[in-house]
Design a protein around this motif. Sequence first.
Motif, mmCIF file in Angstrom:
data_model
loop_
_atom_site.group_PDB
_atom_site.id
_atom_site.type_symbol
_atom_site.label_atom_id
_atom_site.label_comp_id
_atom_site.label_asym_id
_atom_site.label_seq_id
_atom_site.Cartn_x
_atom_site.Cartn_y
_atom_site.Cartn_z
ATOM 1 N N ALA A 180 55.894 -40.904 9.880
ATOM 2 C CA ALA A 180 55.913 -41.756 11.072
ATOM 3 C C ALA A 180 57.302 -42.312 11.339
ATOM 4 C CB ALA A 180 54.898 -42.884 10.926
ATOM 5 N N GLY A 219 51.908 -45.716 11.613
ATOM 6 C CA GLY A 219 51.406 -44.911 10.505
ATOM 7 C C GLY A 219 50.541 -45.697 9.552
ATOM 8 N N ALA A 226 49.687 -40.871 12.611
ATOM 9 C CA ALA A 226 51.010 -41.432 12.324
ATOM 10 C C ALA A 226 52.044 -40.860 13.281
ATOM 11 C CB ALA A 226 51.393 -41.138 10.873
#
Length: 413
Positions: A17, A331, A348
């Motif tokens: 992420a 995320g 994410a």
Amino acid sequence: MTDPRPLHVLIAGGGLAGLATAQGLLKSGHTVEVFERDADLNRKQGYYLHFNAIGGEALRRCLPDDLFALYQETSRRSYDRPESIVLDDQLNELSSRPHMGPPNDGPVPHTGVHRRTLRQVLSARLGDAMRVGAPVVSYVEDADGVTATLADGSTARGDVLVGADGIRSAVRRQLLPDVPVIPTGIRGIGVFGRTPITPELDELMPHILDQGVLMAVDRKGSRLLIANFRPRRPADEAAAEVAPDVVLDPVPAYIMVSCSLTEGTVVPPVGEWTAQTPLDLRESMLAAVEGWHPAARAIVAGLDPESMFAIPFGFLEPAETWEPSRVTIVGDAAHGMLPTLGMGANLALNDAALLVDQLDRVARGEVDVPAAVGAYEQQMRETSYPILRMTLDHDKNFGGGALAEASGDRQAG
């Protein structure tokens, strides 16, 4: 309205992420600094990642065209059957259901990638913008920006701070101190490893094992997770052609494996593993699948001891809403969930795309930072929270029942 200008964004965490957010922001003309706690990218975090179009299209949004093409070239081709399949111990099909989310169709259909390869693609070209061994431990926000403090006592200043530092996020702990992390287990899943696909093993395996991420079960409670990864092209070969400045490690075809252990087997904490630990765990797995199909036993027997590691699963009970600011989370830091639906990585990456889109509005002078962050957070909650809850219910199919178990533990406490 605000003055149009690029933002300088601090990102705590160099996982999927955080890196996708960084790439997306750079693609839009912003500047970033990424602070990753690990000294390098070698920590074992998992192997095969299954992607649907939620994750795939988020990568397309965030990556430069050539890096997205490199991701596609190193991915696994789509399965003949886009389904989650449950098998018996002789690898006969018991049930199936469609994968969650739309598939990645188009000219280069794909279903997933090797995690380390993707992380190398996502970290490509960040250069000095990525600092390793430098986790964010706290921050101070004011009307004009955010100052992050790192573990070594140094500081960094930016317009926005993004907490992408995992389920035990230091940023979330300060932003949302009342959000608990619920540790839990998923019976039969937890110790992971890779088995190389040799010609001999390939000959043993029935065709159904090429059809996705599968779970095999027996009547005694043993479970075997099998995820067959055959990359479209060798990663290093694809990089040399598509993005010659990017270095990717070669990744031969393998099967990601997680298997039940026999009752009473103790999995030591990661810091207490010795060279003998994975060998002992592999023997316990073999005993758990005694009498199974020869291919299942060969897959377990072929586990590379050096690839094995344990994942301590957990999930968040996230806040329903909070006041937006210059600090946000993405995320696992925002919606850490169990892996039972294969949606964690997809969501994410989707967070990264949603956040970049909103911060671009700030750069265009359409909204201020808190308004953009608040819009992102609302989108993130609407998308991810229902799936987080579904993973807890779906976990019952894997023998864990995490939500009921965690609820019972809290009531007992």
